[in-house]
Design a protein around this motif. Structure first.
Motif, PDB file in Angstrom:
ATOM      1  N   VAL A   1      -5.665  31.397 -24.669  1.00  0.00           N
ATOM      2  CA  VAL A   1      -6.535  31.876 -23.589  1.00  0.00           C
ATOM      3  C   VAL A   1      -7.205  30.696 -22.881  1.00  0.00           C
ATOM      4  CG1 VAL A   1      -8.658  33.144 -23.070  1.00  0.00           C
ATOM      5  CG2 VAL A   1      -6.931  34.165 -24.550  1.00  0.00           C
TER       6      VAL A   1
ATOM      7  N   PRO B   1      -0.889  35.668 -23.037  1.00  0.00           N
ATOM      8  CA  PRO B   1      -1.409  34.705 -24.026  1.00  0.00           C
ATOM      9  C   PRO B   1      -1.584  35.292 -25.420  1.00  0.00           C
ATOM     10  CG  PRO B   1      -3.116  35.323 -22.445  1.00  0.00           C
ATOM     11  CD  PRO B   1      -1.840  35.874 -21.925  1.00  0.00           C
TER      12      PRO B   1
ATOM     13  N   THR C   1     -11.863  36.547 -19.274  1.00  0.00           N
ATOM     14  CA  THR C   1     -11.535  35.434 -18.381  1.00  0.00           C
ATOM     15  C   THR C   1     -11.032  35.949 -17.035  1.00  0.00           C
ATOM     16  OG1 THR C   1     -10.896  34.170 -20.351  1.00  0.00           O
ATOM     17  CG2 THR C   1     -10.256  33.263 -18.228  1.00  0.00           C
TER      18      THR C   1
ATOM     19  N   SER D   1      -3.438  22.555 -18.801  1.00  0.00           N
ATOM     20  CA  SER D   1      -2.761  23.851 -18.744  1.00  0.00           C
ATOM     21  C   SER D   1      -1.307  23.782 -18.274  1.00  0.00           C
ATOM     22  CB  SER D   1      -3.559  24.812 -17.859  1.00  0.00           C
ATOM     23  OG  SER D   1      -3.054  26.116 -17.976  1.00  0.00           O
TER      24      SER D   1
ATOM     25  N   ALA E   1      -8.806  37.429 -23.049  1.00  0.00           N
ATOM     26  CA  ALA E   1      -8.095  37.283 -21.777  1.00  0.00           C
ATOM     27  C   ALA E   1      -8.714  38.159 -20.694  1.00  0.00           C
ATOM     28  CB  ALA E   1      -6.619  37.638 -21.971  1.00  0.00           C
TER      29      ALA E   1
ATOM     30  N   MET F   1      -4.269  30.044 -20.001  1.00  0.00           N
ATOM     31  CA  MET F   1      -4.779  30.964 -18.985  1.00  0.00           C
ATOM     32  C   MET F   1      -4.982  30.312 -17.614  1.00  0.00           C
ATOM     33  SD  MET F   1      -5.248  34.189 -19.310  1.00  0.00           S
ATOM     34  CE  MET F   1      -6.065  35.600 -18.621  1.00  0.00           C
TER      35      MET F   1
END
Length: 701
Positions: free
Chosen positions: A666, A555, A597, A357, A594, A670
């Motif tokens: 995502v 995102p 999450t 990430s 999103a 994320m």
């Protein structure tokens, strides 16, 4: 007992009666489906304020707006051509057939034909060109029936072009391909559900529920009057793709209730109560994104926005009210068909996403500006022809064959108040002198020398002068969609105003394309802004946090930007209607990835460290993300590969690729955003405590 719990108990108690109501409504909807009318002419979606729409309305009021077609007969003698012309004229639905001076006389009566000009003859090298004018409009049922009779008469001797031909061909393609798109889409969805669930019975439960909602949605389209062929072709499969999660969530909640030791009815009541708030919150973002399309001035936005939003609402209602009874009936079947999970644990992927990430975040920061530039550099197309004609399509091949022999035809129709013949003739002479005008026809310019106007038969005169208005046909030697054509139309409009006054109109394919471009560019900014505001507010109110809403949007907006940038890198011409619509659909349909999450992170952070909470939230979300994202991606690409209509195929490709882009950002961006969010929240909390302590200290002193 809360309101949702009372509603849940009521639904479960009367589930069988409610189920029968839904089956009855489905029966009615399936009957109504037979009466849903489909529109194949996108120019009808131009707002009334557009110059082209005003001109079309004036022409319809004064002269009518008949459909037209160009038909080229190959390998025929002049005698055979004349014989076929006579036979076509006797077919019901044909108003007249122009032959001899060809493309210059599509709207002109026979006495206006300039037979002395050899270059204008519609017979070349054994090929004959007929200009057919129909009694009804291009997309009218009668016109399509007439075209089929002409095709039956001419067989494989002829090729066809024109708006009436486009409308008929697109209808045939859409009708033949829609069933295949739905069947293949359902097949792939069933396969995905088999892989991602733990029972062979679950996919049947989900599909029966959502397909019933699709039936209700399609039937109620009859109350909209007409729906566009684009909406009609993709709405059903998109509805299934974006709302399948609702049914899955209800089942999982039911299983959770059983695991807590509840009996089936109690577990079902628990599941319905829990689903009411969760599914409603989830559907609000999707409905908000779809309804934002209604803000478009170009009417297809309202058409698609209402149908898609209505579909989500029907899916929501069907899952909450209909599925409980079906679930209990099918539960034994679901239990008996249990199988081992086909999908391994998502924990390794969640850990990989966490490690990658930061790199994805850095690359995103570096690429965000170039991506934004690239998405705006796409080569857009706006014309009605671009929507239905693509490279290698039957319509394009036939039109190119005709143009190769007789040249391209770009007609403009001028409507203006009836006045002096000498002034009309001067106008015609001035227009003819322009380098891009190939031919001009009006009563005054083509009336034979010495023939007074009163000697012209009324039936012929009514074609060019009627109800105080005159009509002039202007043929350009320019393509229908180009900057040169736009400049030419603007110049002709100015000249027309000077010679005939403000109450004059100019209509044609190029004028419609100009209006579409101006309107759609404005619509794009309007729809994007509105959809972002609506969805931002929904997420903010749901989490009661501006920061959470920002993190949810980032995102998906990056995914939309990347999706459109890929089109630029491919070098393909993008149909602007698809560009406007897909941005809103992608935002509305995938922002839930999103949100889900974030929801899991908020829950996990209360009991775990930042790193553990981020990994756990990604892991818990991945199953739902892959089901939703894979279904939407596969459905999009099925539409793209099967549909031969450029607008529909491109729309499918953008939706499919958009789902993949949303999944990527995502899953892999994320985690970094959640880490930043957590640090900001902790910092804000510390500041809040520091301020409280400072205030408390001041009070003590």
């Amino acid at each position: 007992m809360s309101i949702s719990e009372k509603c849940a108990d009521f639904i479960v108690k009367y589930r069988e009666k409610i189920s029968r109501v839904f089956w009855g409504l489905l029966g009615i909807s399936l009957i109504l489906c037979l009466f849903v009318q489909v529109n194949y002419d996108l120019s009808k979606y131009l707002p009334e304020s557009s110059l082209t729409q005003q001109g079309i309305q004036k022409m319809e009021d004064s002269f009518g707006y008949p459909g037209t077609a160009r038909i080229m007969l190959k390998d025929v003698s002049m005698g055979e051509a004349l014989s076929y012309k006579e036979q076509i004229e006797h077919i019901s639905g044909v108003d007249r057939v122009s032959f001899s001076t060809g493309s210059k006389s599509a709207y002109a009566p026979e006495f206006m034909e300039e037979k002395e000009k050899e270059k204008d003859l519609d017979y070349k090298d054994g090929n004959a060109l007929f200009h057919v004018v129909f009694v009804k409009g291009d997309s009218d049922v009668q016109t399509k029936k007439t075209l089929r009779e002409i095709e039956s008469l001419l067989g494989d001797k002829a090729v066809y072009a024109g708006l009436a031909v486009q409308s008929k061909t697109v209808e045939e393609q859409v009708s033949s391909q829609m069933g295949l798109i739905l069947a293949l889409g359902l097949g792939f969805i069933f396969l995905i559900l088999i892989i991602m669930t733990n029972s062979y019975g679950e996919p049947f439960l989900f599909l029966i529920t959502i397909l019933l909602a699709v039936g209700l949605n399609r039937g109620t389209n009859v109350f909209l009057g007409k729906v566009s062929f684009i909406t009609n072709n993709v709405a059903a499969i998109l509805q299934i793709a974006v709302s399948m999660d609702y049914a899955i969530f209800l089942l999982h909640s039911f299983e959770t209730g059983l695991e807590k030791g509840m009996d089936k009815e109690k577990a079902l009541s628990y599941a319905v109560g829990k689903s009411l708030s969760t599914i409603l919150a989830s559907s609000l973002t999707t409905v908000g994104g779809f309804l934002a399309l209604c803000a478009m001035s170009f009417g297809i936005g309202k058409d698609m926005g209402i149908v898609l939003a209505k579909g989500v609402v029907f899916s929501l209602l069907t899952v909450i009210f209909f599925m409980p009874a079906l679930l209990l009936r099918m539960w034994n079947f679901v239990e008996k068909t249990r199988h081992k999970p086909f999908v391994p644990s998502f924990k390794p992927l969640a850990k990989l996403a966490y490690r990658l990430s930061p790199l994805v975040l850095i690359l995103t920061i570096l690429l965000v500006y170039p991506l934004n530039i690239m998405q705006g550099m796409n080569d857009f197309r706006f014309s009605n022809g671009a929507v239905v004609k693509g490279e290698g399509t039957k319509i394009s091949e036939m039109e190119e064959e005709i143009n190769g022999v007789f040249g391209e035809e770009n007609l403009l129709i001028a409507i203006y108040p009836e006045g002096r013949n000498d002034r009309e003739k001067a106008l015609g002479n001035l227009l003819t002198s322009l380098p891009y005008v190939e031919n001009v026809q009006s009563l005054s310019s083509l009336l034979p020398e010495g023939v007074p106007e009163f000697m012209v038969p009324k039936s012929s005169l009514d074609l060019v002068r009627k109800d105080g208005y005159s009509r002039m046909v202007i043929t350009l030697n320019l393509p229908g969609e180009s900057q040169e054509s736009y400049k030419a139309v603007s110049t002709i409009r100015q000249i027309l105003k000077v010679y005939t006054g403000e109450d004059s109109y100019l209509v044609g394919d190029t004028t419609a394309t100009m209006d579409m471009e101006n309107i759609l560019r404005t619509d794009n900014a309007k729809v994007n802004t509105l959809s972002m505001i609506v969805i931002f507010l929904v997420v903010m109110l749901s989490f009661k946090s501006v920061l959470f809403a920002i993190v949810a949007m980032i995102p998906i907006e990056l995914a939309i930007m990347s999706n459109m940038s890929f089109s630029f890198l491919e070098g393909t011409n993008m149909i602007f209607i698809g560009y406007v619509i897909v941005s809103s659909i992608q935002l509305g349909a995938t922002v839930d990835y999103a949100i889900l999450t974030l929801d899991h992170f908020k829950e996990e952070r209360e009991k775990k460290s930042r790193k553990e909470a981020i990994i756990a939230s990604i892991e818990k979300s991945l199953s739902s993300l892959f089901v939703s994202g894979t279904i939407l991606a596969v459905v999009g690409y099925v539409i793209s590969f099967i549909s031969s209509v450029p607008a529909i195929g491109q729309l499918g490709k953008l939706i499919g690729r958009g789902a993949v882009c949303s999944l990527f950002f995502v899953i892999f961006l994320m985690p970094s955003l959640l880490g930043i969010l957590d640090r900001v929240l902790i910092f804000a909390e510390k500041r809040k405590k520091a301020v409280k302590n400072k205030v408390a200290g001041a009070v003590v002193v």
